[in-house]
Structure formats: structure tokens, C-alpha cells
Scaffold this motif. Structure first.
Motif, short mmCIF file in Angstrom:
data_model
loop_
_atom_site.label_atom_id
_atom_site.label_comp_id
_atom_site.label_asym_id
_atom_site.label_seq_id
_atom_site.Cartn_x
_atom_site.Cartn_y
_atom_site.Cartn_z
N CYS A 28 0.49 -0.66 -0.20
CA CYS A 28 -0.34 -0.14 0.19
C CYS A 28 0.91 0.92 0.29
N LEU A 32 1.60 4.59 -3.21
CA LEU A 32 0.92 6.08 -2.66
C LEU A 32 2.23 6.19 -2.42
N ASN A 37 -1.75 9.88 -1.74
CA ASN A 37 -3.02 10.34 -1.45
C ASN A 37 -4.46 9.47 -2.56
N ALA A 39 -7.03 6.65 -1.71
CA ALA A 39 -8.03 6.75 -0.87
C ALA A 39 -7.57 5.64 -1.00
N CYS A 42 -4.66 4.27 0.77
CA CYS A 42 -4.57 4.64 1.73
C CYS A 42 -5.67 4.19 3.21
N HIS A 43 -6.35 3.63 3.05
CA HIS A 43 -7.10 3.34 3.26
C HIS A 43 -7.20 1.41 4.27
N SER A 46 -3.99 1.75 6.73
CA SER A 46 -4.22 1.94 7.72
C SER A 46 -5.52 0.80 8.25
N CYS A 79 -5.25 9.97 6.11
CA CYS A 79 -6.06 9.09 4.74
C CYS A 79 -7.12 9.63 5.28
N ARG A 82 -7.90 13.28 2.97
CA ARG A 82 -6.80 12.57 1.78
C ARG A 82 -5.72 13.82 1.40
N LEU A 84 -2.20 13.69 2.47
CA LEU A 84 -0.95 13.31 3.58
C LEU A 84 0.18 14.07 3.21
#
Length: 172
Positions: A28, A32, A37, A39, A42-43, A46, A79, A82, A84
């Protein structure tokens, strides 16, 4: 003796799952780095860190649980929005590198990580600074004993806003 074997099996299962979750986190992060950014990436990152923290806690690997929980909690607001910052990804890469190293050094019989947590703390401070987020607070017990918190289940308890009389209540 059976309890030791059972705990060892639980720990071995956790270490295998943790490696998969770490690999997912690193993939992930690479995504990125290509598409900032994003989504979904990032999700995914996380969620993998949150799952790693929960599984580490359930397996009794508290040092990893704390670190993964702190990483998740620092990353989540960026995240969600959106947003970072540019320096977040290298700082996060350093954090994931340390996490990989720590997973390799977890005692496979006890689940303990017999390392000083200063590097962990320094990397979390760096990431928090880049993300312009406060460092996750320690639970009351660890704060009282002036040590880094290793109780993510206490950190995630929702806290009600302070009432007019200056008291706060926790929801269970």
C-alpha cells in the motif's frame, strides 16, 4: 506444559499473519508513492495497521500492538482527509522498516520484544511531526509510570467530552 504449547501456536499464527499484514502495508505504501493520496491505498494501509495492532494485542505481543496502533492512529486523519504531506511517506517507510525488523526479533516462545523502545518513539515523533498530529497519548497507568503505553485496547476507548464540572466519563 499444554498451555505453553497452546500459547506458542497462537504466537506462531500471529507471526505468520503479521508478516502478511506487513507485506500488505508495504505494498500500500508503494502504491501511495506512485499515486499520492490514493484513498484506496491509504485505507488499505490504515486497515492493515489497525488489524495488526488488534491481532498483536490478542496474541500478547504488546510492543508490536502499541507501535502498530500508534502508526494507525497517526495515519488515519490524513487518510480520511486525503491529505498526506509529502514527507509522510518516507517517514512511514522508516516506521514500517522498523516494524519488519521488530517482527523478526519477537521471541517465538514468549511473544516479548526485548528491545529499547527509543527508536520506535523517535520514529513515531518524526511521523507525528510530518503529519502535524499529536503523538497518541498513553493510558493513565503508563502515563503515571512514565513509560510508553503498551495497552492499545485502553487507548481506543472513546472518551466523552468534559462536563461543566471538569470531569470526563468513559464509555464501555
Amino acid at each position: 506444559m499444554e498451555r505453553v504449547l497452546s500459547n506458542t501456536a497462537i504466537l506462531q499464527d500471529f507471526l505468520l499473519d503479521a508478516q502478511v499484514l506487513l507485506n500488505e502495508s508495504q505494498e500500500c505504501l508503494q502504491h501511495l508513492e506512485l499515486i499520492s493520496n490514493d484513498a484506496d491505498a491509504c485505507h488499505c494501509l490504515s486497515k492493515a495497521l489497525e488489524t495488526l495492532a488488534r491481532r498483536a494485542d490478542a496474541s500478547g505481543v504488546l510492543e508490536i500492538a502499541h507501535y502498530a496502533s500508534a502508526l494507525h492512529r497517526l495515519l488515519a486523519p490524513g487518510c480520511t482527509s486525503r491529505n498526506l504531506p509529502q514527507g509522510a511517506l518516507p517517514a512511514l517507510a522508516d516506521c514500517l522498516t522498523l516494524l519488519a525488523w521488530q517482527l523478526e526479533l519477537v521471541d517465538e516462545r514468549t511473544g516479548h520484544l526485548n528491545l529499547d523502545s527509543s527508536e520506535q518513539h523517535l520514529l513515531l515523533l518524526t511521523l507525528a511531526g510530518v503529519l502535524d498530529q499529536p503523538l497518541p497519548q498513553a493510558c493513565a497507568l503508563c502515563d503515571e509510570n512514565e513509560r510508553h503505553c503498551v495497552h492499545p485496547q485502553l487507548l481506543n476507548m472513546p472518551i466523552e467530552p468534559k462536563h461543566a464540572h471538569g470531569t470526563s466519563t468513559r464509555k464501555d
